[in-house]
Motif scaffolding. Structure first.
Motif, PDB file in Angstrom:
ATOM      1  N   PHE A 140       7.018  -3.436   0.387  1.00 37.44           N
ATOM      2  CA  PHE A 140       5.576  -3.488   0.654  1.00 37.44           C
ATOM      3  C   PHE A 140       5.057  -4.887   1.010  1.00 37.44           C
ATOM      4  O   PHE A 140       3.937  -5.007   1.465  1.00 37.44           O
TER       5      PHE A 140
ATOM      6  N   VAL B 219       8.810   1.302 -16.137  1.00 36.52           N
ATOM      7  CA  VAL B 219       8.948   1.356 -14.677  1.00 36.52           C
ATOM      8  C   VAL B 219       7.594   1.628 -14.019  1.00 36.52           C
ATOM      9  O   VAL B 219       7.226   0.968 -13.042  1.00 36.52           O
TER      10      VAL B 219
ATOM     11  N   LEU C  32      11.316  -2.870  -4.473  1.00 34.42           N
ATOM     12  CA  LEU C  32      10.028  -2.218  -4.220  1.00 34.42           C
ATOM     13  C   LEU C  32       9.031  -3.221  -3.628  1.00 34.42           C
ATOM     14  O   LEU C  32       8.315  -2.916  -2.667  1.00 34.42           O
ATOM     15  N   GLY C  33       9.009  -4.413  -4.203  1.00 27.78           N
ATOM     16  CA  GLY C  33       8.100  -5.451  -3.718  1.00 27.78           C
ATOM     17  C   GLY C  33       8.390  -5.816  -2.269  1.00 27.78           C
ATOM     18  O   GLY C  33       7.480  -5.957  -1.456  1.00 27.78           O
TER      19      GLY C  33
ATOM     20  N   VAL D  19       3.891  -4.584  -9.333  1.00 32.26           N
ATOM     21  CA  VAL D  19       4.558  -5.064  -8.117  1.00 32.26           C
ATOM     22  C   VAL D  19       3.777  -4.636  -6.877  1.00 32.26           C
ATOM     23  O   VAL D  19       3.640  -5.415  -5.921  1.00 32.26           O
ATOM     24  N   LEU D  20       3.251  -3.425  -6.881  1.00 32.84           N
ATOM     25  CA  LEU D  20       2.478  -2.943  -5.726  1.00 32.84           C
ATOM     26  C   LEU D  20       1.226  -3.805  -5.514  1.00 32.84           C
ATOM     27  O   LEU D  20       0.851  -4.104  -4.378  1.00 32.84           O
TER      28      LEU D  20
ATOM     29  N   GLY E 135       5.389  -1.480 -14.411  1.00 30.49           N
ATOM     30  CA  GLY E 135       5.993  -2.556 -13.615  1.00 30.49           C
ATOM     31  C   GLY E 135       5.780  -2.320 -12.125  1.00 30.49           C
ATOM     32  O   GLY E 135       5.431  -3.242 -11.390  1.00 30.49           O
ATOM     33  N   CYS E 136       5.980  -1.075 -11.681  1.00 30.92           N
ATOM     34  CA  CYS E 136       5.799  -0.752 -10.255  1.00 30.92           C
ATOM     35  C   CYS E 136       4.338  -0.922  -9.834  1.00 30.92           C
ATOM     36  O   CYS E 136       4.061  -1.422  -8.737  1.00 30.92           O
TER      37      CYS E 136
ATOM     38  N   PHE F 103      -2.292   4.721  -4.942  1.00 31.31           N
ATOM     39  CA  PHE F 103      -2.967   5.215  -3.729  1.00 31.31           C
ATOM     40  C   PHE F 103      -4.252   5.977  -4.076  1.00 31.31           C
ATOM     41  O   PHE F 103      -5.268   5.805  -3.405  1.00 31.31           O
TER      42      PHE F 103
ATOM     43  N   CYS G 250       2.245   6.794   5.816  1.00 32.88           N
ATOM     44  CA  CYS G 250       1.626   5.524   5.396  1.00 32.88           C
ATOM     45  C   CYS G 250       2.281   4.923   4.151  1.00 32.88           C
ATOM     46  O   CYS G 250       1.593   4.322   3.307  1.00 32.88           O
TER      47      CYS G 250
ATOM     48  N   VAL H 165      16.379  -3.472 -13.716  1.00 35.80           N
ATOM     49  CA  VAL H 165      14.961  -3.136 -13.484  1.00 35.80           C
ATOM     50  C   VAL H 165      14.282  -4.233 -12.666  1.00 35.80           C
ATOM     51  O   VAL H 165      13.562  -3.939 -11.708  1.00 35.80           O
TER      52      VAL H 165
ATOM     53  N   LEU I  12      12.646  -3.644  -9.046  1.00 35.24           N
ATOM     54  CA  LEU I  12      11.235  -3.967  -8.778  1.00 35.24           C
ATOM     55  C   LEU I  12      11.135  -4.920  -7.584  1.00 35.24           C
ATOM     56  O   LEU I  12      10.200  -4.832  -6.785  1.00 35.24           O
TER      57      LEU I  12
ATOM     58  N   ILE J 104       8.541   5.187  -9.767  1.00 35.13           N
ATOM     59  CA  ILE J 104       8.022   4.680  -8.481  1.00 35.13           C
ATOM     60  C   ILE J 104       7.043   5.697  -7.886  1.00 35.13           C
ATOM     61  O   ILE J 104       5.950   5.338  -7.435  1.00 35.13           O
TER      62      ILE J 104
ATOM     63  N   LEU K 118       3.150   4.964  -7.158  1.00 37.14           N
ATOM     64  CA  LEU K 118       2.571   5.050  -5.809  1.00 37.14           C
ATOM     65  C   LEU K 118       1.385   6.009  -5.794  1.00 37.14           C
ATOM     66  O   LEU K 118       0.321   5.707  -5.254  1.00 37.14           O
TER      67      LEU K 118
ATOM     68  N   TYR L  36      -5.697   4.393   1.575  1.00 33.81           N
ATOM     69  CA  TYR L  36      -4.524   5.239   1.814  1.00 33.81           C
ATOM     70  C   TYR L  36      -4.943   6.663   2.151  1.00 33.81           C
ATOM     71  O   TYR L  36      -4.442   7.253   3.109  1.00 33.81           O
TER      72      TYR L  36
END
Lengths: 144, 196
Positions: free
Chosen positions: B51, A11, B47-48, A18-19, A14-15, A91, B194, B40, B44, A83, A87, A119
């Motif tokens: 943002f 996770v 989450l995508g 994705v970010l 992966g997060c 950041f 933010c 999952v 995801l 998550i 983050l 950020y």
């Protein structure tokens, strides 16, 4: 590592991926690990694809929660933790790699400020605005 | 009711009977049916979406859609739990000698909880972004099918799970409208920090 730890790693990575993809899509340059959108897109795809491939390399991990699997509620909490960590990492890391970015940006609307700045800068600017407002409102006046 | 149950069992046995026909297909199902892959990937995607946007209107729509999906998942899960308290359906492997590609769960077969969760996510997203929502519905369909194929659910359990998921989002929509301006306030706080 047990399955719970491996799931958390899946996770988290992966997060992070994705970010990067989302930041590249939305032009949030202050959230990119490098200034280049194409490079960040490639990194994002690599992180997401790599994490999924690594986790599912040996199959679907089909285990009951009584036999080493992860119960539904635990999955939710681990996902939330993943998550949060992703983050935090993104950041902090991108605030360091983009430290030279503009500082005179309107940060009151949240994320769009990251198109121009980092950020950490956006957050500290918002917090300092609230701090100044608090001081102005609670200032004690002398009657003389 | 008896007739519906019989048809459900017949369809289940027909789908499950294909196990062993193609080792490659079985291998793919072994991945798809997992407790982790589809949930999952869908999470995801949420989450995508939070943002990823190009303008203010798109940002508002996506973030409210993700909020709706999150609350919808919670409500759908609660509805499934409540249903399990009053109704228990045995799993297909309790009634038939079948091949399985998954471990044998012990909770009620109806409604399919994992399908309810994924459909709730897809429905929330669909309200915000039709194209990504449709892709998530497709993933939910494949996920539900894989669970029937693997011998874990009857087709009606999957359909029930999907209805619970969609109903959860419907309730979430009403709830979020009812408690307005709290969702807007939550978004404002997130914007101040933010993260929205």
């Amino acid at each position: 590592m047990n399955l719970g730890q491996e799931y958390l790693l899946l996770v988290f990575v992966g997060c992070c991926g994705v970010l990067q993809l989302a930041a590249a899509f939305g032009g949030l340059k202050g959230m990119l690990i490098a200034g280049d959108r194409r490079f960040s897109t490639a990194v994002g795809l690599l992180l997401v694809g790599g994490a999924l491939t690594w986790f599912f390399w040996e199959g679907g991990r089909n285990l009951p929660d009584t036999g080493g699997g992860i119960a539904g509620a635990a999955q939710f909490y681990l996902f939330m933790l993943g998550i949060f960590l992703a983050l935090l990492f993104t950041f902090l890391f991108t605030s360091l790699t983009n430290v030279g970015r503009k500082t005179s940006v309107d940060t009151s609307d949240g994320l769009p400020a990251l198109k121009e700045t980092t950020y950490m800068h956006a957050l500290t600017r918002n917090l300092s605005m609230v701090w100044k407002l608090y001081h102005r409102l609670t200032r004690k006046f002398s009657s003389g | 009711m008896e007739a519906i149950s019989q048809v459900d069992s017949q369809v289940f046995l027909w789908i499950n009977g294909w196990i062993g026909t193609s080792a490659t297909f079985d291998r793919v199902i072994h991945w798809v049916v997992s407790d982790y892959l589809v949930p999952v990937v869908c999470s995801l995607t949420l989450l995508g979406l939070w943002f990823a946007w190009r303008n203010g209107e798109m940002r508002e729509r996506h973030q409210r859609g993700v909020m709706l999906a999150g609350v919808g998942v919670g409500l759908a899960s609660a509805m499934v739990k409540a249903s399990n308290l009053v109704f228990f359906r045995h799993r297909p492997f309790d009634s038939y000698e079948i091949e399985m590609l998954f471990y044998p769960p012990t909770d009620s077969s109806f409604p399919a909880n994992p399908v309810a969760v994924v459909v709730a996510m897809a429905t929330g997203v669909w309200m915000a972004n039709r194209r990504i929502g449709a892709a998530m519905y497709a993933a939910a369909f494949v996920y539900g099918f894989s669970r029937v194929y693997a011998g874990v659910f009857y087709p009606l359990d999957v359909l029930g799970g999907a209805l619970f998921g969609a109903a959860g989002v419907g309730l979430a929509y009403l709830l979020l409208r009812r408690i307005e301006p709290l969702p807007t306030l939550a978004l404002r706080v997130a914007r101040f920090l933010c993260v929205a």
